[in-house]
Design a protein around this motif. Structure first.
Motif, PDB file in Angstrom:
ATOM      1  N   GLN A  79      -6.831  10.238  50.294  1.00 31.71           N
ATOM      2  CA  GLN A  79      -8.178  10.225  50.852  1.00 31.71           C
ATOM      3  C   GLN A  79      -8.384   9.004  51.755  1.00 31.71           C
ATOM      4  OE1 GLN A  79     -10.122  10.365  47.014  1.00 31.71           O
ATOM      5  NE2 GLN A  79     -11.011  12.373  47.486  1.00 31.71           N
ATOM      6  N   ALA A  80      -7.886   7.851  51.319  1.00 30.67           N
ATOM      7  CA  ALA A  80      -8.041   6.624  52.119  1.00 30.67           C
ATOM      8  C   ALA A  80      -7.307   6.753  53.447  1.00 30.67           C
ATOM      9  CB  ALA A  80      -7.541   5.418  51.326  1.00 30.67           C
ATOM     10  N   LEU A  81      -6.088   7.279  53.417  1.00 36.14           N
ATOM     11  CA  LEU A  81      -5.330   7.458  54.658  1.00 36.14           C
ATOM     12  C   LEU A  81      -6.039   8.416  55.608  1.00 36.14           C
ATOM     13  CD1 LEU A  81      -1.719   7.708  53.225  1.00 36.14           C
ATOM     14  CD2 LEU A  81      -2.607   5.862  54.644  1.00 36.14           C
ATOM     15  N   LEU A  82      -6.520   9.527  55.060  1.00 39.31           N
ATOM     16  CA  LEU A  82      -7.227  10.503  55.893  1.00 39.31           C
ATOM     17  C   LEU A  82      -8.493   9.900  56.488  1.00 39.31           C
ATOM     18  CD1 LEU A  82      -6.817  13.708  53.692  1.00 39.31           C
ATOM     19  CD2 LEU A  82      -5.782  13.288  55.933  1.00 39.31           C
ATOM     20  N   ALA A  83      -9.237   9.119  55.692  1.00 38.08           N
ATOM     21  CA  ALA A  83     -10.473   8.503  56.188  1.00 38.08           C
ATOM     22  C   ALA A  83     -10.174   7.499  57.293  1.00 38.08           C
ATOM     23  CB  ALA A  83     -11.224   7.835  55.034  1.00 38.08           C
ATOM     24  N   MET A  84      -9.149   6.662  57.095  1.00 42.98           N
ATOM     25  CA  MET A  84      -8.795   5.687  58.133  1.00 42.98           C
ATOM     26  C   MET A  84      -8.349   6.398  59.404  1.00 42.98           C
ATOM     27  SD  MET A  84      -6.912   2.493  56.232  1.00 42.98           S
ATOM     28  CE  MET A  84      -5.542   3.455  55.631  1.00 42.98           C
ATOM     29  N   GLY A  85      -7.476   7.378  59.244  1.00 44.32           N
ATOM     30  CA  GLY A  85      -6.983   8.115  60.413  1.00 44.32           C
ATOM     31  C   GLY A  85      -8.110   8.816  61.154  1.00 44.32           C
ATOM     32  N   GLN A  86      -9.027   9.420  60.418  1.00 47.78           N
ATOM     33  CA  GLN A  86     -10.148  10.112  61.061  1.00 47.78           C
ATOM     34  C   GLN A  86     -11.066   9.120  61.757  1.00 47.78           C
ATOM     35  OE1 GLN A  86     -10.324  13.514  61.283  1.00 47.78           O
ATOM     36  NE2 GLN A  86     -11.873  13.000  62.806  1.00 47.78           N
ATOM     37  N   GLY A  87     -11.236   7.940  61.159  1.00 43.54           N
ATOM     38  CA  GLY A  87     -12.058   6.917  61.802  1.00 43.54           C
ATOM     39  C   GLY A  87     -11.493   6.504  63.149  1.00 43.54           C
ATOM     40  N   PHE A  88     -10.201   6.246  63.194  1.00 40.47           N
ATOM     41  CA  PHE A  88      -9.569   5.917  64.477  1.00 40.47           C
ATOM     42  C   PHE A  88      -9.704   7.085  65.448  1.00 40.47           C
ATOM     43  CE2 PHE A  88      -7.227   2.655  62.063  1.00 40.47           C
ATOM     44  CZ  PHE A  88      -7.337   1.583  62.933  1.00 40.47           C
ATOM     45  N   HIS A  89      -9.471   8.287  64.951  1.00 42.49           N
ATOM     46  CA  HIS A  89      -9.534   9.483  65.786  1.00 42.49           C
ATOM     47  C   HIS A  89     -10.931   9.661  66.394  1.00 42.49           C
ATOM     48  CE1 HIS A  89      -8.098  13.414  67.128  1.00 42.49           C
ATOM     49  NE2 HIS A  89      -9.277  13.888  66.776  1.00 42.49           N
ATOM     50  N   ASN A  90     -11.967   9.365  65.609  1.00 38.02           N
ATOM     51  CA  ASN A  90     -13.339   9.524  66.103  1.00 38.02           C
ATOM     52  C   ASN A  90     -13.636   8.564  67.256  1.00 38.02           C
ATOM     53  OD1 ASN A  90     -13.804  11.518  64.224  1.00 38.02           O
ATOM     54  ND2 ASN A  90     -14.942  10.206  62.826  1.00 38.02           N
ATOM     55  N   VAL A  91     -13.043   7.384  67.228  1.00 35.38           N
ATOM     56  CA  VAL A  91     -13.264   6.411  68.301  1.00 35.38           C
ATOM     57  C   VAL A  91     -12.446   6.782  69.531  1.00 35.38           C
ATOM     58  CG1 VAL A  91     -12.991   3.983  68.983  1.00 35.38           C
ATOM     59  CG2 VAL A  91     -13.860   4.564  66.702  1.00 35.38           C
ATOM     60  N   ASN A  92     -11.158   7.059  69.312  1.00 31.22           N
ATOM     61  CA  ASN A  92     -10.273   7.480  70.405  1.00 31.22           C
ATOM     62  C   ASN A  92      -9.123   8.263  69.785  1.00 31.22           C
ATOM     63  OD1 ASN A  92      -8.262   7.755  72.368  1.00 31.22           O
ATOM     64  ND2 ASN A  92      -8.755   5.807  73.326  1.00 31.22           N
ATOM     65  N   PRO A  93      -9.034   9.550  70.058  1.00 35.72           N
ATOM     66  CA  PRO A  93      -8.011  10.391  69.430  1.00 35.72           C
ATOM     67  C   PRO A  93      -6.572   9.917  69.656  1.00 35.72           C
ATOM     68  CG  PRO A  93      -9.624  11.763  70.539  1.00 35.72           C
ATOM     69  CD  PRO A  93      -9.921  10.341  70.920  1.00 35.72           C
ATOM     70  N   MET A  94      -6.333   9.143  70.701  1.00 34.12           N
ATOM     71  CA  MET A  94      -4.959   8.731  70.998  1.00 34.12           C
ATOM     72  C   MET A  94      -4.597   7.348  70.454  1.00 34.12           C
ATOM     73  SD  MET A  94      -3.640  11.360  72.209  1.00 34.12           S
ATOM     74  CE  MET A  94      -2.039  10.631  72.448  1.00 34.12           C
ATOM     75  N   THR A  95      -5.521   6.671  69.771  1.00 37.03           N
ATOM     76  CA  THR A  95      -5.228   5.318  69.283  1.00 37.03           C
ATOM     77  C   THR A  95      -4.040   5.301  68.330  1.00 37.03           C
ATOM     78  OG1 THR A  95      -7.502   4.593  69.566  1.00 37.03           O
ATOM     79  CG2 THR A  95      -6.147   3.321  68.050  1.00 37.03           C
ATOM     80  N   MET A  96      -4.071   6.075  67.274  1.00 36.64           N
ATOM     81  CA  MET A  96      -2.976   6.029  66.289  1.00 36.64           C
ATOM     82  C   MET A  96      -1.656   6.543  66.878  1.00 36.64           C
ATOM     83  SD  MET A  96      -4.127   4.313  63.850  1.00 36.64           S
ATOM     84  CE  MET A  96      -2.605   4.344  62.941  1.00 36.64           C
ATOM     85  N   PRO A  97      -1.659   7.644  67.656  1.00 33.37           N
ATOM     86  CA  PRO A  97      -0.398   8.033  68.283  1.00 33.37           C
ATOM     87  C   PRO A  97       0.168   6.952  69.208  1.00 33.37           C
ATOM     88  CG  PRO A  97      -1.882   9.890  68.286  1.00 33.37           C
ATOM     89  CD  PRO A  97      -2.677   8.690  67.819  1.00 33.37           C
TER      90      PRO A  97
END
Length: 142
Positions: A79-97
Protein backbone atom coordinates in the motif's frame (compact mmCIF):
# COMPACT_ATOMS: atom_id res chain seq x y z
CA UNK A 1 29.22 -5.65 -25.02
CA UNK A 2 25.61 -5.83 -26.11
CA UNK A 3 22.90 -4.65 -23.70
CA UNK A 4 19.51 -6.31 -23.85
CA UNK A 5 16.66 -5.08 -21.67
CA UNK A 6 13.85 -7.56 -21.02
CA UNK A 7 10.68 -6.07 -19.58
CA UNK A 8 8.10 -8.40 -18.07
CA UNK A 9 4.56 -7.05 -17.95
CA UNK A 10 1.68 -8.38 -15.90
CA UNK A 11 -0.66 -7.86 -12.99
CA UNK A 12 0.48 -8.11 -9.39
CA UNK A 13 1.35 -11.69 -8.41
CA UNK A 14 0.95 -12.98 -11.98
CA UNK A 15 4.36 -14.69 -12.09
CA UNK A 16 6.66 -11.94 -13.38
CA UNK A 17 9.36 -12.69 -10.79
CA UNK A 18 9.06 -16.41 -11.45
CA UNK A 19 9.56 -15.81 -15.18
CA UNK A 20 12.59 -13.60 -14.50
CA UNK A 21 14.15 -16.33 -12.34
CA UNK A 22 13.44 -18.95 -15.02
CA UNK A 23 15.13 -16.78 -17.66
CA UNK A 24 18.42 -16.51 -15.76
CA UNK A 25 19.69 -20.06 -16.33
CA UNK A 26 18.42 -20.07 -19.92
CA UNK A 27 20.30 -16.87 -20.72
CA UNK A 28 23.48 -18.12 -19.06
CA UNK A 29 23.23 -21.40 -20.96
CA UNK A 30 23.23 -19.48 -24.24
CA UNK A 31 25.65 -16.75 -23.12
CA UNK A 32 27.93 -18.19 -20.41
CA UNK A 33 29.94 -14.97 -20.10
CA UNK A 34 26.85 -12.75 -19.82
CA UNK A 35 26.04 -10.53 -16.88
CA UNK A 36 22.42 -10.60 -15.71
CA UNK A 37 21.09 -7.76 -13.58
CA UNK A 38 17.63 -6.85 -12.36
CA UNK A 39 16.28 -3.33 -12.15
CA UNK A 40 12.72 -2.84 -11.04
CA UNK A 41 10.69 0.28 -11.74
CA UNK A 42 9.74 0.12 -8.06
CA UNK A 43 13.37 0.19 -6.86
CA UNK A 44 13.52 3.99 -6.33
CA UNK A 45 10.32 3.69 -4.27
CA UNK A 46 11.79 0.79 -2.27
CA UNK A 47 14.83 2.98 -1.57
CA UNK A 48 12.51 5.65 -0.14
CA UNK A 49 10.50 3.11 1.84
CA UNK A 50 13.65 1.64 3.39
CA UNK A 51 14.15 4.88 5.33
CA UNK A 52 11.19 3.72 7.49
CA UNK A 53 11.32 -0.03 6.91
CA UNK A 54 14.89 -1.21 6.29
CA UNK A 55 13.86 -4.74 5.31
CA UNK A 56 11.50 -3.51 2.55
CA UNK A 57 12.00 -5.13 -0.80
CA UNK A 58 10.59 -7.26 -3.55
CA UNK A 59 12.11 -10.34 -1.91
CA UNK A 60 9.38 -10.39 0.76
CA UNK A 61 6.59 -12.91 0.36
CA UNK A 62 3.12 -11.90 -0.78
CA UNK A 63 1.87 -12.26 2.80
CA UNK A 64 4.71 -10.11 4.20
CA UNK A 65 4.09 -7.41 1.58
CA UNK A 66 0.43 -7.20 2.62
CA UNK A 67 0.92 -7.03 6.43
CA UNK A 68 0.02 -3.71 8.07
CA UNK A 69 3.21 -2.08 9.36
CA UNK A 70 3.19 0.26 12.37
CA UNK A 71 6.28 2.09 11.04
CA UNK A 72 4.26 2.86 7.90
CA UNK A 73 1.28 4.24 9.83
CA UNK A 74 -0.63 0.97 9.47
CA UNK A 75 -0.16 0.64 5.72
CA UNK A 76 1.33 -2.49 4.22
CA UNK A 77 4.53 -2.29 2.21
CA UNK A 78 2.49 -2.74 -0.95
CA UNK A 79 0.00 0.00 0.00
CA UNK A 80 2.83 2.42 0.86
CA UNK A 81 4.60 1.77 -2.45
CA UNK A 82 1.39 2.23 -4.42
CA UNK A 83 0.57 5.46 -2.55
CA UNK A 84 4.05 6.91 -3.13
CA UNK A 85 4.04 5.91 -6.79
CA UNK A 86 0.57 7.34 -7.34
CA UNK A 87 1.59 10.57 -5.62
CA UNK A 88 4.50 11.04 -8.00
CA UNK A 89 2.29 10.04 -10.92
CA UNK A 90 -0.33 12.66 -9.97
CA UNK A 91 2.29 15.43 -10.08
CA UNK A 92 4.01 14.22 -13.26
CA UNK A 93 3.38 10.77 -14.75
CA UNK A 94 6.95 10.55 -16.09
CA UNK A 95 8.82 11.38 -12.85
CA UNK A 96 9.35 7.82 -11.60
CA UNK A 97 10.11 6.36 -15.05
CA UNK A 98 12.70 9.10 -15.55
CA UNK A 99 14.30 8.40 -12.15
CA UNK A 100 14.39 4.72 -13.13
CA UNK A 101 15.94 5.59 -16.51
CA UNK A 102 18.79 7.40 -14.74
CA UNK A 103 19.39 4.29 -12.62
CA UNK A 104 19.38 2.19 -15.80
CA UNK A 105 21.96 4.44 -17.48
CA UNK A 106 24.16 4.28 -14.38
CA UNK A 107 23.95 0.48 -14.37
CA UNK A 108 24.80 0.19 -18.05
CA UNK A 109 27.70 2.64 -17.68
CA UNK A 110 29.29 0.49 -14.98
CA UNK A 111 29.65 -2.29 -17.55
CA UNK A 112 30.69 -0.30 -20.62
CA UNK A 113 34.39 -0.87 -19.90
CA UNK A 114 33.93 -4.60 -19.29
CA UNK A 115 35.80 -6.43 -22.06
CA UNK A 116 35.07 -9.92 -20.68
CA UNK A 117 31.27 -9.86 -20.69
CA UNK A 118 29.67 -10.30 -24.12
CA UNK A 119 26.13 -9.36 -23.07
CA UNK A 120 24.42 -7.45 -20.30
CA UNK A 121 20.87 -8.62 -19.78
CA UNK A 122 18.74 -6.34 -17.63
CA UNK A 123 15.56 -7.99 -16.38
CA UNK A 124 12.74 -5.61 -15.48
CA UNK A 125 10.09 -7.82 -13.85
CA UNK A 126 7.64 -5.13 -12.79
CA UNK A 127 6.39 -3.34 -15.90
CA UNK A 128 2.78 -2.43 -15.15
CA UNK A 129 2.04 1.06 -16.46
CA UNK A 130 2.02 2.57 -19.94
CA UNK A 131 4.60 5.17 -18.89
CA UNK A 132 6.97 2.39 -17.79
CA UNK A 133 6.51 0.53 -21.07
CA UNK A 134 7.14 3.77 -22.98
CA UNK A 135 10.35 4.29 -21.03
CA UNK A 136 11.53 0.76 -21.85
CA UNK A 137 10.76 1.29 -25.50
CA UNK A 138 12.42 4.71 -25.53
CA UNK A 139 9.18 6.37 -26.59
CA UNK A 140 8.40 8.42 -23.50
CA UNK A 141 6.73 11.76 -24.01
CA UNK A 142 8.53 14.63 -22.31
Amino acid sequence: MKTIIIGIHGKAYSGKDTLAEALRPLLLEQFPDARIEELRFAEPLYDMLRTRMPEAGSHLSKVEKELPRPELGGLSQRQALLAMGQGFHNVNPMTMPRIWAYDMRDMINTYTEDKVTSHLFVLVPDVRRDDEAQTLLGTENA
